[in-house]
Design a protein around this motif. Structure first.
Motif, short mmCIF file in Angstrom:
data_model
loop_
_atom_site.label_atom_id
_atom_site.label_comp_id
_atom_site.label_asym_id
_atom_site.label_seq_id
_atom_site.Cartn_x
_atom_site.Cartn_y
_atom_site.Cartn_z
N ILE A 348 0.84 -1.21 0.00
CA ILE A 348 0.00 0.00 0.00
C ILE A 348 0.88 1.25 0.00
O ILE A 348 0.57 2.24 -0.67
CB ILE A 348 -0.96 -0.01 1.21
CG1 ILE A 348 -1.96 -1.17 1.08
CG2 ILE A 348 -1.72 1.32 1.31
CD1 ILE A 348 -2.85 -1.34 2.28
N ILE A 349 1.97 1.22 0.75
CA ILE A 349 2.90 2.36 0.74
C ILE A 349 3.44 2.59 -0.68
O ILE A 349 3.51 3.73 -1.16
CB ILE A 349 4.07 2.14 1.71
CG1 ILE A 349 3.56 2.02 3.14
CG2 ILE A 349 5.06 3.30 1.61
CD1 ILE A 349 4.63 1.61 4.14
N GLY A 352 0.85 4.19 -2.72
CA GLY A 352 0.69 5.58 -2.33
C GLY A 352 1.75 6.48 -2.94
O GLY A 352 1.44 7.55 -3.50
N TYR A 353 3.01 6.06 -2.88
CA TYR A 353 4.08 6.87 -3.46
C TYR A 353 4.03 6.85 -4.99
O TYR A 353 4.32 7.86 -5.64
CB TYR A 353 5.44 6.39 -2.96
CG TYR A 353 5.81 6.97 -1.61
CD1 TYR A 353 5.98 8.33 -1.45
CD2 TYR A 353 5.97 6.14 -0.50
CE1 TYR A 353 6.31 8.86 -0.21
CE2 TYR A 353 6.31 6.66 0.74
CZ TYR A 353 6.47 8.03 0.88
OH TYR A 353 6.79 8.56 2.10
N GLY A 356 1.41 9.12 -5.88
CA GLY A 356 1.82 10.47 -5.53
C GLY A 356 2.65 11.15 -6.58
O GLY A 356 2.66 12.39 -6.67
N ILE A 369 -2.98 11.24 -0.86
CA ILE A 369 -1.67 10.62 -0.61
C ILE A 369 -1.51 10.33 0.88
O ILE A 369 -1.03 9.25 1.27
CB ILE A 369 -0.54 11.55 -1.09
CG1 ILE A 369 -0.62 11.74 -2.61
CG2 ILE A 369 0.83 10.98 -0.71
CD1 ILE A 369 0.35 12.77 -3.14
N SER A 370 -1.90 11.29 1.73
CA SER A 370 -1.76 11.11 3.18
C SER A 370 -2.56 9.91 3.68
O SER A 370 -2.08 9.13 4.50
CB SER A 370 -2.23 12.38 3.91
OG SER A 370 -1.40 13.48 3.61
N LEU A 372 -3.65 7.25 1.90
CA LEU A 372 -3.06 6.00 1.38
C LEU A 372 -1.82 5.61 2.16
O LEU A 372 -1.66 4.46 2.60
CB LEU A 372 -2.72 6.17 -0.10
CG LEU A 372 -3.79 5.78 -1.12
CD1 LEU A 372 -3.31 6.11 -2.53
CD2 LEU A 372 -4.14 4.30 -1.02
N LEU A 373 -0.90 6.56 2.31
CA LEU A 373 0.34 6.26 3.01
C LEU A 373 0.10 5.97 4.48
O LEU A 373 0.76 5.11 5.07
CB LEU A 373 1.32 7.42 2.85
CG LEU A 373 1.86 7.64 1.43
CD1 LEU A 373 2.77 8.86 1.38
CD2 LEU A 373 2.61 6.42 0.93
#
Length: 579
Positions: A348-349, A352-353, A356, A369-370, A372-373
């Motif tokens: 998932i990280i 997210g990136y 992003g 983004i916040s 998701l991360l």
């Protein structure tokens, strides 16, 4: 020599213990990002140059890294609650000192004391393991572990609001107030754990580790100022390598080391700690990039032109999502195991990136983004203590989680240094002011993605979940958790401690000693004299028991992989102890 216990006095833990301990974790984590909103103003506020002003942040990082393994070990030896309160008290003293001064040296001293409180995270995790029943432990440890990110995320908007509308010293008064509140709640709600490790504190080991960490982290945090190829930077890295190598050799020879390197070398512990560094790297990137992107003026062509407070609010969901991920993690981990949840969190990280890279053109995209991360980092952080706790004896929980927290700190330190260097080298100079570029932001996100990829590879090497005797049983409910725990207890020795008349002996200390003469476990007998001890391996052991008013007893026993009944009949005082 260490002592472990399988007994978990869950009955003493009220429902308020978990939120109180998590609150303590959030309070100490606030120290890490407390000054982020005023970083650019620190040279002016402290009447010093930018190079000296960075020590206000670096000092907290260094003291936190040194304190985590040391306070964890002290908690194992002398009481985790006691050391937790001490950590918070030192933080309060440091916050008050910083609140009352604008002198650089005194400010650095206060910030150093504030960083000392980072030891509260592993101490809280250790208390949870000692007190909570199995069915509550997963989500509780997840929340405590995530408190590092939750505190950091929530501190940004709160600190920005205070810094924008009040004197910046108010930040420290607020931190001191939170610390005092946390101490009071801990005293009122959290009982002391009865678990203790035997032996003495390894002072020489603590000094060696502290010196090695300072020598290693100092050039990481200051390398961009000194120059990565400078003699000072390279010399400190070389000195760190020598000191840590000598420290490791010494720790292997000490009977009661600060860090049991043999335990640390186990695959489950080693790969968890290495993956923790990568998670730490990925967590700090978003904290460095998004606030700057949001606050850059729109005249740059890519800045989003938001105020300090709005930028903090848009990043705050990072911490909130991490907090709300804890119960989700508990269900996933109970069904699939913490290794799977760690891998899921890392994926998932990475998503997210990756997303992003194309979501930097509007403020609402920063919110996406916040979230998701936050979900990914929350799952990853929540998995780490469960993996550690499942691989070390109970008496080493504090020290082992302290080392794991240290690994995350090293990750954030590396991230801070590398991302700071990238943003500086890709910045545009406008009127003598370095302005970060969109290219620098995207390269930073790519670095975070690469760190996550390395973390995924490391996570794949973690040992898989040990199959249960009945695969259909899952610890997704209290009943299933109790059944699974009962099956685990059967893989060892159990029996009853009785006196000379055959009556049960309650609270007798039962100790398991391995073939090398080291304690492999210990527990206290219940009211009916019953006890249960898990064993780390098959082989020959000595099961010893002692209780006030009785002579001690030692009995040889062999464990062949299944349940073994060993009843212990304590003789009268003065009787001969069987060999």
């Amino acid at each position: 020599m260490t002592q472990t216990t399988t007994e978990r006095p869950a009955g003493r833990a009220s429902g308020s213990v978990v939120p109180v301990l998590a609150f303590a974790g959030i309070v100490v984590a606030v120290m890490q990002t407390l000054l982020v909103p005023v970083i650019k103003d620190l040279p002016q506020l402290l009447d010093t140059d930018p190079g000296n002003a960075t020590w206000v942040l670096t000092s907290t990082l260094l003291s936190g890294a040194v304190a985590t393994p040391i306070m964890g070990r002290l908690g194992d030896l002398y009481g985790k609650r006691r050391m937790l309160i001490l950590s918070l008290a030192v933080m309060v003293a440091g916050a008050l000192l910083s609140a009352l001064t604008s002198d650089l040296l005194l400010m650095i001293t206060g910030r150093t004391l504030q960083g000392f409180a980072m030891g509260a995270i592993p101490l809280g995790i250790g208390l949870m393991r000692d007190m909570l029943p199995r069915e509550r432990l997963g989500s509780a440890m997840a929340l405590m572990s995530s408190s590092i990110g939750v505190g950091g995320g929530l501190a940004l908007p709160a600190a920005a609001l205070v810094a924008q509308h009040a004197d910046w010293h108010a930040l420290f008064y607020g931190a001191a107030g939170l610390g005092v509140l946390s101490i009071v709640l801990t005293l009122l709600v959290v009982p002391e754990s009865p678990m203790r490790a035997e032996g003495s504190f390894d002072l020489l080991g603590a000094l060696g580790l502290s010196a090695g960490l300072v020598l290693f982290l100092l050039p990481i945090t200051k390398g961009s100022d000194w120059g990565w190829a400078s003699g000072t930077t390279l010399g400190l890295f070389g000195a760190a390598a020598v000191v840590l190598l000598l420290w490791g050799v010494m720790e292997l020879r000490v009977k009661a080391p600060l860090v049991d390197l043999r335990t640390t070398a186990r695959p489950a512990v080693l790969f968890t700690n290495l993956a923790s560094i990568m998670v730490g790297v990925s967590f700090y990137v978003v904290s460095l990039v998004l606030p700057q992107l949001l606050q850059l003026p729109k005249s740059t062509g890519y800045g989003l032109g938001q105020s300090m407070v709005v930028a903090g609010l848009l990043v705050a969901p990072l911490g909130l999502t991490m907090m709300f991920t804890a119960p989700v993690y508990a269900r996933l981990s109970a069904k699939y195991g913490p290794k799977v949840t760690l891998i899921l969190g890392l994926l998932i990280i990475a998503i997210g990136y990756g997303a992003g890279l194309g979501l930097m053109s509007a403020a609402w995209q920063s919110l996406v983004i916040s979230v998701l991360l936050g979900a990914g980092i929350g799952l990853a952080y929540s998995s780490l203590p469960a993996l550690i706790v499942g691989a070390v004896p109970a008496s080493e929980t504090g020290a082992a989680n302290g080392l794991n927290t240290l690994m995350r700190s090293i990750g954030t330190s590396v991230s801070s240094a590398v991302i700071g260097m990238v943003l500086a080298n890709t910045a545009n100079n406008v009127g003598g002011v370095a302005i970060p570029t969109m290219h620098g932001f995207r390269v930073s996100f790519l670095i975070a993605t690469a760190a996550v990829a390395v973390g995924l590879v490391l996570a794949l090497f973690l040992p898989g979940r040990r199959p249960a005797a009945h695969p259909q049983l899952r610890a997704s409910s209290e009943e299933d958790a109790n059944l699974e725990h009962a099956e685990a207890v059967l893989r060892g020795f159990r029996g009853r401690v009785l006196d000379a008349d055959g009556a049960p002996v309650a609270r007798a200390k039962v100790t398991l000693i391995d073939r090398r003469g080291r304690q492999a476990g210990a527990t206290l007998s219940a009211e009916d004299g019953s006890y249960a001890l898990t064993v780390p391996d098959r082989g020959s052991y000595v099961v010893a028991a002692r209780a006030p008013g009785h002579a001690p007893l030692a009995s040889s026993a062999t464990h062949a992989g299944d349940d073994r009944q060993v009843d212990l009949d304590l003789p009268l005082p003065g009787a001969t102890v069987p060999a």
